[in-house]
Design an enzyme around this catalytic site. Structure first.
Site, PDB file in Angstrom:
ATOM      1  N   CYS A  55       0.857  -1.180   0.000  1.00 29.92           N
ATOM      2  CA  CYS A  55       0.000   0.000   0.000  1.00 29.92           C
ATOM      3  C   CYS A  55       0.897   1.235   0.000  1.00 29.92           C
ATOM      4  O   CYS A  55       1.822   1.326   0.820  1.00 29.92           O
ATOM      5  CB  CYS A  55      -0.902  -0.002   1.235  1.00 29.92           C
ATOM      6  SG  CYS A  55      -1.853   1.525   1.431  1.00 29.92           S
ATOM      7  N   ASP A  62      -0.397  -5.748   0.251  1.00 31.33           N
ATOM      8  CA  ASP A  62      -1.646  -5.987  -0.460  1.00 31.33           C
ATOM      9  C   ASP A  62      -1.485  -7.290  -1.228  1.00 31.33           C
ATOM     10  O   ASP A  62      -0.406  -7.585  -1.752  1.00 31.33           O
ATOM     11  CB  ASP A  62      -1.953  -4.851  -1.442  1.00 31.33           C
ATOM     12  CG  ASP A  62      -2.438  -3.587  -0.749  1.00 31.33           C
ATOM     13  OD1 ASP A  62      -3.176  -3.705   0.241  1.00 31.33           O
ATOM     14  OD2 ASP A  62      -2.091  -2.494  -1.220  1.00 31.33           O
ATOM     15  N   VAL A  77       5.817 -13.927 -24.046  1.00 29.84           N
ATOM     16  CA  VAL A  77       6.635 -13.570 -22.893  1.00 29.84           C
ATOM     17  C   VAL A  77       7.187 -14.853 -22.279  1.00 29.84           C
ATOM     18  O   VAL A  77       6.482 -15.855 -22.157  1.00 29.84           O
ATOM     19  CB  VAL A  77       5.850 -12.729 -21.862  1.00 29.84           C
ATOM     20  CG1 VAL A  77       4.700 -13.498 -21.245  1.00 29.84           C
ATOM     21  CG2 VAL A  77       6.764 -12.179 -20.787  1.00 29.84           C
ATOM     22  N   GLU A  78       8.454 -14.828 -21.931  1.00 33.38           N
ATOM     23  CA  GLU A  78       9.098 -15.983 -21.291  1.00 33.38           C
ATOM     24  C   GLU A  78       8.642 -16.007 -19.840  1.00 33.38           C
ATOM     25  O   GLU A  78       8.703 -15.004 -19.133  1.00 33.38           O
ATOM     26  CB  GLU A  78      10.621 -15.843 -21.427  1.00 33.38           C
ATOM     27  CG  GLU A  78      11.392 -17.078 -21.048  1.00 33.38           C
ATOM     28  CD  GLU A  78      11.568 -17.201 -19.553  1.00 33.38           C
ATOM     29  OE1 GLU A  78      11.308 -18.307 -19.031  1.00 33.38           O
ATOM     30  OE2 GLU A  78      11.953 -16.202 -18.918  1.00 33.38           O
ATOM     31  N   SER A  79       8.152 -17.159 -19.382  1.00 33.39           N
ATOM     32  CA  SER A  79       7.444 -17.223 -18.105  1.00 33.39           C
ATOM     33  C   SER A  79       8.322 -16.944 -16.888  1.00 33.39           C
ATOM     34  O   SER A  79       7.851 -16.352 -15.917  1.00 33.39           O
ATOM     35  CB  SER A  79       6.733 -18.562 -17.951  1.00 33.39           C
ATOM     36  OG  SER A  79       7.649 -19.628 -17.960  1.00 33.39           O
ATOM     37  N   HIS A  96      -3.897  -0.317  -6.172  1.00 35.10           N
ATOM     38  CA  HIS A  96      -4.315  -1.501  -6.929  1.00 35.10           C
ATOM     39  C   HIS A  96      -4.505  -1.195  -8.411  1.00 35.10           C
ATOM     40  O   HIS A  96      -4.075  -1.963  -9.279  1.00 35.10           O
ATOM     41  CB  HIS A  96      -5.628  -2.067  -6.382  1.00 35.10           C
ATOM     42  CG  HIS A  96      -5.603  -2.477  -4.944  1.00 35.10           C
ATOM     43  ND1 HIS A  96      -4.480  -2.463  -4.146  1.00 35.10           N
ATOM     44  CD2 HIS A  96      -6.590  -2.942  -4.156  1.00 35.10           C
ATOM     45  CE1 HIS A  96      -4.777  -2.889  -2.942  1.00 35.10           C
ATOM     46  NE2 HIS A  96      -6.061  -3.185  -2.909  1.00 35.10           N
ATOM     47  N   GLU A  97      -5.154  -0.070  -8.696  1.00 39.08           N
ATOM     48  CA  GLU A  97      -5.424   0.309 -10.078  1.00 39.08           C
ATOM     49  C   GLU A  97      -4.123   0.545 -10.851  1.00 39.08           C
ATOM     50  O   GLU A  97      -3.969   0.085 -11.989  1.00 39.08           O
ATOM     51  CB  GLU A  97      -6.297   1.573 -10.116  1.00 39.08           C
ATOM     52  CG  GLU A  97      -7.670   1.406  -9.502  1.00 39.08           C
ATOM     53  CD  GLU A  97      -7.740   1.610  -7.977  1.00 39.08           C
ATOM     54  OE1 GLU A  97      -8.859   1.700  -7.446  1.00 39.08           O
ATOM     55  OE2 GLU A  97      -6.682   1.698  -7.312  1.00 39.08           O
TER      56      GLU A  97
END
Length: 157
Positions: A55, A62, A77-79, A96-97
């Protein structure tokens, strides 16, 4: 299978290596490799059910369940690099947004998929769960897009 190589001339940087978490999302490097099925329209999904960040006001942790869906373009994308990128948020302060949309935007800008969406299902703080959703637009015609499969927060009931 195809004869397409799974990496460019430099190759993925993290596979087969012990790699510490990046200090911040800005320092994290995402690896992209050629899409082995460029002619196929398909959806790839990553789920990160134990995502954490901080936060920006209180510094408290969070927690979220992230689901990233994308229809690859020329690259995927390589994991392991994605795992390290997501892990770099552990000590990152952000609302969060901002965190959810920022992850989606970075993947979209760098990978250039045909379509991408991210769902951030954040666990409650102060009694209020926050779910954040972002996508690049309408999915391509004919793409099968299943539900993300994360139920809305119901608490104990």
């Amino acid at each position: 299978m195809t004869d397409t190589p799974i990496s460019d001339e430099s190759g993925p940087r993290f596979l087969g290596q012990q790699t510490p978490l990046p200090a911040s999302p800005g320092e994290a490097v995402l690896d992209y490799v050629p899409n082995p099925r460029t002619g196929a329209l398909y959806l790839a999904r990553f789920a990160a059910p134990e995502f954490t960040s901080l936060c920006p006001v209180t510094g408290q942790p969070d927690f979220a369940h992230l689901v990233i869906d994308y229809a690859p373009g020329e690259t995927i994308v390589e994991s392991k690099s994605l795992k390290l990128f997501l892990g770099s948020f552990r000590d990152h302060a952000g609302f969060h947004e901002d965190v959810t949309v920022g992850i989606g935007q970075r993947l979209n800008e760098e990978m250039k998929p045909r379509w991408l969406r991210i769902g951030g299902y954040w666990y409650p703080r102060g009694g209020i769960p926050i779910d954040v959703f972002w996508q690049t637009g309408a999915p391509p015609e004919g793409l099968w897009v299943p539900e993300q499969g994360v139920a809305g927060y119901r608490g104990r009931g």
